[in-house]
Design an enzyme around this catalytic site. Structure first.
Site, PDB file in Angstrom:
ATOM      1  N   GLU A 137      -2.260  -7.714  14.043  1.00 21.00           N
ATOM      2  CA  GLU A 137      -1.804  -8.706  15.034  1.00 21.00           C
ATOM      3  C   GLU A 137      -2.994  -9.454  15.650  1.00 21.00           C
ATOM      4  OE1 GLU A 137       0.537  -5.621  16.969  1.00 21.00           O
ATOM      5  OE2 GLU A 137       2.306  -6.901  16.797  1.00 21.00           O
ATOM      6  N   ALA A 159      -3.286  -0.235  17.600  1.00 22.94           N
ATOM      7  CA  ALA A 159      -3.360   0.205  18.992  1.00 22.94           C
ATOM      8  C   ALA A 159      -3.723   1.684  19.006  1.00 22.94           C
ATOM      9  CB  ALA A 159      -2.014  -0.020  19.671  1.00 22.94           C
ATOM     10  N   GLU A 162       3.670   0.310  11.985  1.00 19.72           N
ATOM     11  CA  GLU A 162       4.329   0.860  13.184  1.00 19.72           C
ATOM     12  C   GLU A 162       5.635   1.570  12.866  1.00 19.72           C
ATOM     13  OE1 GLU A 162       2.987  -2.140  12.926  1.00 19.72           O
ATOM     14  OE2 GLU A 162       1.961  -2.717  14.784  1.00 19.72           O
ATOM     15  N   GLY A 205      -1.811  -3.253  15.504  1.00 21.77           N
ATOM     16  CA  GLY A 205      -2.415  -4.192  16.460  1.00 21.77           C
ATOM     17  C   GLY A 205      -3.644  -4.877  15.877  1.00 21.77           C
TER      18      GLY A 205
HETATM   19  N1  CO8 Z   1      -5.176   5.231  17.244  1.00 20.70           N
HETATM   20  C1  CO8 Z   1      -5.956   6.281  17.619  1.00 20.70           C
HETATM   21  N2  CO8 Z   1      -6.816   6.917  16.784  1.00 20.70           N
HETATM   22  C2  CO8 Z   1      -6.900   6.469  15.524  1.00 20.70           C
HETATM   23  C3  CO8 Z   1      -6.115   5.391  15.061  1.00 20.70           C
HETATM   24  C4  CO8 Z   1      -5.226   4.759  15.989  1.00 20.70           C
HETATM   25  N3  CO8 Z   1      -4.478   3.701  15.641  1.00 20.70           N
HETATM   26  N4  CO8 Z   1      -6.404   5.208  13.757  1.00 20.70           N
HETATM   27  C5  CO8 Z   1      -7.340   6.121  13.424  1.00 20.70           C
HETATM   28  N5  CO8 Z   1      -7.636   6.890  14.486  1.00 20.70           N
HETATM   29  C6  CO8 Z   1      -8.607   7.995  14.549  1.00 20.70           C
HETATM   30  C7  CO8 Z   1      -8.080   9.244  13.869  1.00 20.70           C
HETATM   31  O1  CO8 Z   1      -7.247   9.981  14.742  1.00 20.70           O
HETATM   32  C8  CO8 Z   1      -9.374   9.964  13.542  1.00 20.70           C
HETATM   33  O2  CO8 Z   1      -9.858  10.583  14.714  1.00 20.70           O
HETATM   34  P1  CO8 Z   1     -10.433  12.102  14.607  1.00 20.70           P
HETATM   35  O3  CO8 Z   1     -11.626  11.993  13.721  1.00 20.70           O
HETATM   36  O4  CO8 Z   1     -10.758  12.437  16.019  1.00 20.70           O
HETATM   37  O5  CO8 Z   1      -9.352  12.917  13.991  1.00 20.70           O
HETATM   38  C9  CO8 Z   1     -10.336   8.819  13.225  1.00 20.70           C
HETATM   39  O6  CO8 Z   1      -9.759   7.655  13.807  1.00 20.70           O
HETATM   40  C10 CO8 Z   1     -10.492   8.576  11.729  1.00 20.70           C
HETATM   41  O7  CO8 Z   1      -9.197   8.407  11.173  1.00 20.70           O
HETATM   42  P2  CO8 Z   1      -8.632   9.287   9.948  1.00 20.70           P
HETATM   43  O8  CO8 Z   1      -9.296  10.632   9.913  1.00 20.70           O
HETATM   44  O9  CO8 Z   1      -7.155   9.293  10.027  1.00 20.70           O
HETATM   45  O10 CO8 Z   1      -9.163   8.426   8.729  1.00 20.70           O
HETATM   46  P3  CO8 Z   1      -8.486   8.295   7.287  1.00 20.70           P
HETATM   47  O11 CO8 Z   1      -9.459   7.520   6.459  1.00 20.70           O
HETATM   48  O12 CO8 Z   1      -8.024   9.600   6.789  1.00 20.70           O
HETATM   49  O13 CO8 Z   1      -7.169   7.392   7.541  1.00 20.70           O
HETATM   50  C11 CO8 Z   1      -5.929   5.517   8.428  1.00 20.70           C
HETATM   51  C12 CO8 Z   1      -7.307   6.071   7.987  1.00 20.70           C
HETATM   52  C13 CO8 Z   1      -5.012   5.419   7.212  1.00 20.70           C
HETATM   53  C14 CO8 Z   1      -6.173   4.126   9.014  1.00 20.70           C
HETATM   54  C15 CO8 Z   1      -5.308   6.455   9.481  1.00 20.70           C
HETATM   55  O14 CO8 Z   1      -6.286   6.730  10.483  1.00 20.70           O
HETATM   56  C16 CO8 Z   1      -4.108   5.885  10.146  1.00 20.70           C
HETATM   57  O15 CO8 Z   1      -3.034   5.897   9.574  1.00 20.70           O
HETATM   58  N6  CO8 Z   1      -4.243   5.373  11.401  1.00 20.70           N
HETATM   59  C17 CO8 Z   1      -3.156   4.865  12.177  1.00 20.70           C
HETATM   60  C18 CO8 Z   1      -2.741   3.488  11.720  1.00 20.70           C
HETATM   61  C19 CO8 Z   1      -1.534   2.993  12.499  1.00 20.70           C
HETATM   62  O16 CO8 Z   1      -0.481   3.580  12.461  1.00 20.70           O
HETATM   63  N7  CO8 Z   1      -1.704   1.877  13.254  1.00 20.70           N
HETATM   64  C20 CO8 Z   1      -0.661   1.317  14.068  1.00 20.70           C
HETATM   65  C21 CO8 Z   1      -0.771   1.819  15.469  1.00 20.70           C
HETATM   66  S1  CO8 Z   1       0.578   1.298  16.487  1.00 20.70           S
HETATM   67  C22 CO8 Z   1       0.212  -0.300  16.887  1.00 20.70           C
HETATM   68  O17 CO8 Z   1      -0.789  -0.839  16.500  1.00 20.70           O
HETATM   69  C23 CO8 Z   1       1.203  -1.002  17.755  1.00 20.70           C
HETATM   70  C24 CO8 Z   1       0.678  -2.374  18.182  1.00 20.70           C
HETATM   71  C25 CO8 Z   1       1.247  -2.750  19.490  1.00 20.70           C
HETATM   72  C26 CO8 Z   1       0.425  -3.787  20.215  1.00 20.70           C
HETATM   73  C27 CO8 Z   1      -1.022  -3.504  20.307  1.00 20.70           C
HETATM   74  C28 CO8 Z   1      -1.706  -4.236  21.422  1.00 20.70           C
HETATM   75  C29 CO8 Z   1      -3.080  -3.688  21.627  1.00 20.70           C
END
Ligand code: CO8
Length: 257
Positions: A111, A65, A131, A108
């Site tokens: 999921e 998400a 999460e 997500g």
């Molecule tokens: N949300 C928003 N932005 C994101 C997300 C995200 N989940 N994941 C990555 N991005 C963005 C980063 O902020 C970054 O943006 P910017 O270039 O502007 O800084 C861009 O994508 C590239 O990401 P990274 O620079 O972080 O890339 P890396 O290769 O260094 O890392 C990762 C990749 C490991 C995937 C890292 O981006 C990360 O940890 N992302 C978050 C993963 C996460 O925690 N996901 C769970 C989110 S919570 C959730 O899903 C709850 C579900 C509830 C229901 C959903 C219904 C829709």
């Protein structure tokens, strides 16, 4: 509805939906989910489509998400926006959905993958529910679908550590169907979709419904449902066609009637 965060196409009875927010690893914001569910429902109604393939890009199917959209929300705002009302409609799509995944399949995104019916993954795929690291937990079915898919202890490990597993491990645990080189994961998913598209659509639809019952109902209820679906298919032209074709040693031509 015109789409900005997804792309869609239909070719030879297969509908293809591509998540398209590559700059944020296909983070699932509310608009994307609305577009995705709209496209899935349109394809479900479109008689030219028999199977749907859902994909992202090589680097990410979806990294979860959109955290920036949720970070400052209160519990009451989350409840009132009720984004899951849209999300839950994915489960009612009657045609098979095949996920073609690569790279990050997180939160997500995982999921969403588990809401699909089959999964073809590239070797670079990383699947997880991180999460817990954000101070929350899955909210779109992650604890339930993961426990059903991989069993209690592996689900606990993934959910409580937040650490992803790779494609081979996901395959061993039955979370995905097949691991292939990154160059061909989408092609493989489309190939599988075409194979299923050649089957009788009504039988395909009722098989999907019956398998879903296996997860949410008792064995007795599931078998009773299956039995009625089996009888119902004897009202279809495709049952006559399929059995006649077998007896006449020719290829059946299924019409979905
Ligand atoms: N949300 C928003 N932005 C994101 C997300 C995200 N989940 N994941 C990555 N991005 C963005 C980063 O902020 C970054 O943006 P910017 O270039 O502007 O800084 C861009 O994508 C590239 O990401 P990274 O620079 O972080 O890339 P890396 O290769 O260094 O890392 C990762 C990749 C490991 C995937 C890292 O981006 C990360 O940890 N992302 C978050 C993963 C996460 O925690 N996901 C769970 C989110 S919570 C959730 O899903 C709850 C579900 C509830 C229901 C959903 C219904 C829709």
């Amino acid at each position: 509805m015109s789409y900005t965060h997804i792309q869609e196409a239909v070719d030879q009875q297969v509908g293809l939906i591509t998540l398209n927010r590559p700059q944020v690893l296909n983070a699932l914001n509310r608009k994307l989910i609305e577009e995705l569910v709209d496209a899935l429902e349109q394809m479900d109604r479109n008689e030219e489509v028999r199977v749907i393939v859902l994909t992202g890009n090589d680097r990410a199917f979806a990294a979860g998400a959109d955290i920036s959209e949720m970070a400052n929300e209160s519990a009451i705002q989350m409840l009132l926006k009720d984004q899951f009302a849209v999300w839950d409609r994915i489960a009612y799509v009657s045609k098979p959905i095949i996920a073609a995944v690569s790279g990050f399949v997180l939160g997500g995104g995982c999921e969403l993958m588990m809401s699909c019916d089959m999964v073809i993954a590239s070797e670079t795929t990383k699947i997880g529910q991180p999460e817990v690291k954000l101070g929350v937990m899955p909210g779109a079915g992650g604890t339930q679908r993961l426990a059903h898919a991989v069993g209690k202890v592996k689900a606990m490990e993934m959910l409580l550590t937040g650490e992803p597993i790779n494609a081979d491990e996901a395959l061993r645990y039955g979370l995905i169907n097949k691991v292939v080189p990154i160059e061909v994961y989408l092609q493989e998913a489309i190939k599988l979709a075409r194979q299923i598209a050649s089957q009788p659509p009504l039988a395909v639809r009722l098989i999907k419904k019956s398998v879903h019952k296996a997860v949410s109902h008792s064995l007795d209820e599931g078998i009773a449902f299956e039995r009625n679906c089996f009888y119902l298919l004897f009202a279809s032209e495709d049952q006559t066609e399929g059995m006649q074709a077998f007896m006449n040693k020719r290829k059946p031509n299924f019409t979905g009637r």
